[in-house]
Design an enzyme around this catalytic site. Sequence first.
Site, PDB file in Angstrom:
ATOM      1  N   ASP A  82       0.848  -1.195   0.000  1.00 12.50           N
ATOM      2  CA  ASP A  82       0.000   0.000   0.000  1.00 12.50           C
ATOM      3  C   ASP A  82       0.889   1.252   0.000  1.00 12.50           C
ATOM      4  O   ASP A  82       1.787   1.377   0.834  1.00 12.50           O
ATOM      5  CB  ASP A  82      -0.858  -0.044   1.282  1.00 12.50           C
ATOM      6  CG  ASP A  82      -1.949   1.008   1.306  1.00 12.50           C
ATOM      7  OD1 ASP A  82      -2.402   1.410   0.220  1.00 12.50           O
ATOM      8  OD2 ASP A  82      -2.365   1.404   2.426  1.00 12.50           O
ATOM      9  N   ASP A 104       2.950   5.019  -5.509  1.00 13.37           N
ATOM     10  CA  ASP A 104       2.180   6.249  -5.324  1.00 13.37           C
ATOM     11  C   ASP A 104       3.050   7.457  -5.658  1.00 13.37           C
ATOM     12  O   ASP A 104       3.779   7.982  -4.818  1.00 13.37           O
ATOM     13  CB  ASP A 104       1.683   6.322  -3.874  1.00 13.37           C
ATOM     14  CG  ASP A 104       0.839   7.567  -3.640  1.00 13.37           C
ATOM     15  OD1 ASP A 104       0.733   8.398  -4.565  1.00 13.37           O
ATOM     16  OD2 ASP A 104       0.287   7.704  -2.531  1.00 13.37           O
ATOM     17  N   HIS A 184      -7.644  10.107   3.422  1.00 16.91           N
ATOM     18  CA  HIS A 184      -7.383   9.100   4.456  1.00 16.91           C
ATOM     19  C   HIS A 184      -7.838   9.592   5.827  1.00 16.91           C
ATOM     20  O   HIS A 184      -8.001  10.791   6.031  1.00 16.91           O
ATOM     21  CB  HIS A 184      -5.883   8.794   4.506  1.00 16.91           C
ATOM     22  CG  HIS A 184      -5.372   8.113   3.277  1.00 16.91           C
ATOM     23  ND1 HIS A 184      -4.394   8.632   2.481  1.00 16.91           N
ATOM     24  CD2 HIS A 184      -5.740   6.934   2.694  1.00 16.91           C
ATOM     25  CE1 HIS A 184      -4.160   7.811   1.466  1.00 16.91           C
ATOM     26  NE2 HIS A 184      -4.967   6.776   1.568  1.00 16.91           N
ATOM     27  N   SER A 223     -12.897   4.264   4.333  1.00 14.88           N
ATOM     28  CA  SER A 223     -13.511   4.019   5.647  1.00 14.88           C
ATOM     29  C   SER A 223     -14.750   4.887   5.832  1.00 14.88           C
ATOM     30  O   SER A 223     -14.802   6.032   5.370  1.00 14.88           O
ATOM     31  CB  SER A 223     -12.500   4.320   6.767  1.00 14.88           C
ATOM     32  OG  SER A 223     -11.621   3.230   6.921  1.00 14.88           O
ATOM     33  N   ASN A 264     -10.094   0.378  -0.314  1.00 21.33           N
ATOM     34  CA  ASN A 264      -9.099   0.351   0.771  1.00 21.33           C
ATOM     35  C   ASN A 264      -9.688   0.809   2.107  1.00 21.33           C
ATOM     36  O   ASN A 264     -10.231   1.918   2.204  1.00 21.33           O
ATOM     37  CB  ASN A 264      -7.955   1.313   0.434  1.00 21.33           C
ATOM     38  CG  ASN A 264      -7.048   0.782  -0.655  1.00 21.33           C
ATOM     39  OD1 ASN A 264      -7.369  -0.191  -1.320  1.00 21.33           O
ATOM     40  ND2 ASN A 264      -5.903   1.418  -0.824  1.00 21.33           N
ATOM     41  N   ASP A 266      -8.714   1.072   6.242  1.00 25.14           N
ATOM     42  CA  ASP A 266      -7.770   0.951   7.358  1.00 25.14           C
ATOM     43  C   ASP A 266      -8.334   1.640   8.610  1.00 25.14           C
ATOM     44  O   ASP A 266      -8.448   1.036   9.680  1.00 25.14           O
ATOM     45  CB  ASP A 266      -6.422   1.582   6.950  1.00 25.14           C
ATOM     46  CG  ASP A 266      -5.337   1.331   7.992  1.00 25.14           C
ATOM     47  OD1 ASP A 266      -5.609   0.639   8.980  1.00 25.14           O
ATOM     48  OD2 ASP A 266      -4.216   1.839   7.824  1.00 25.14           O
TER      49      ASP A 266
END
Length: 321
Positions: A82, A104, A184, A223, A264, A266
């Site tokens: 990742d 990335d 994120h 998320s 994704n 986390d």
Amino acid sequence: MPLTHTKDLFAKALKGKYALGAFNVNNMELLQAIVEACEEEKAPVMLQISKGARQYANPVYLKKLIEAAVGLSTIPIAVHLDHGDSFELCKDCIDEGFTSVMIDGSHLPFEKNAEVCKKVVDYAHKRNCVVEGELGMLVGAQHDDGEEGGGYSKGGVYTHPDEAVEFVRATGVDSLAVAIGNSHGAYKFKGQQHLDLERLKAIKKALLDAGLGDYPLVLHGASSVPKDLAQEINRYGGKLGEDTAGVPEADIEVARRVGCTKVNIDTDLRLAFTAAIRKCFVESPKEFDPRKYLAPARAKVKELVRHKVKNVLCCAGHAFD
Ligand code: G3H
Ligand code: 13P
Ligand code: ZN
């Protein structure tokens, strides 16, 4: 069962119109929670490891833990790097047998991003590994803010559909992470802000129209930051701000239908883990056996992952397609 190739997971997910959960692994309990949940739900899964996870747990420990998880389960499992931030890190992971890596370069100008991405693709494809690139820039920090820095963008730089086509053609990259207002962490949106799902549709269509087929897109920052978890953390002494916000599960559902093949997650795992540990510390202050608080934390993450794969990503039941 050995690792399953990311390529095979993608092909089946695209055909079956479901999304793969790509869950971050940092320690044994998180790994067990993810894999046991997916085993019970018969869901294929991608385990992803960040540079920070490798620094925290040591690559060898992570590799051995994953080997154990794969050996003890029957579901297809792929292992992915990742937010790889350099060719060297991607190379290490490819050499270690990861089935896919992300390079990335999203904080770099287009040409530099394409250049490093192509370099990783050339190395990876000769070794049967697939590569995820990223174009556009997520809101906030891109990845681990180590010495090289991860890049930071206040408002984000949204992925342009035509540039996505140009980037995929120039690099030969196998999947693309898009920036559509996503970010994120636990503080994703303010006010009316939300994901630009129309842009996601336009990117998917542009790739299709350009002859690149049903091209796998990746949604980072997926998320949902459930309010009950944030409240539980605060009830037991945490100090999360009032303004925590995540991507509504209904939006993830749309993203899945549009063709986001990899999603994704986390932060939600971190919240569940932390909520359970905080609760134990407050309710049983005399306890000092780590198993007494790590077991409930693992159970809470497992419950969350079961919910995601069953009700949000719709990959449950597809392990043996
Ligand atoms: O997108 C970033 C992931 O949540 C990994 O975070 O770099 O703190 O391990 P990390
Ligand atoms: P969240 O912070 O929303 O969980 O995103 C995780 C992620 O994108 C990992 O690459
Ligand atoms: Zn990410």
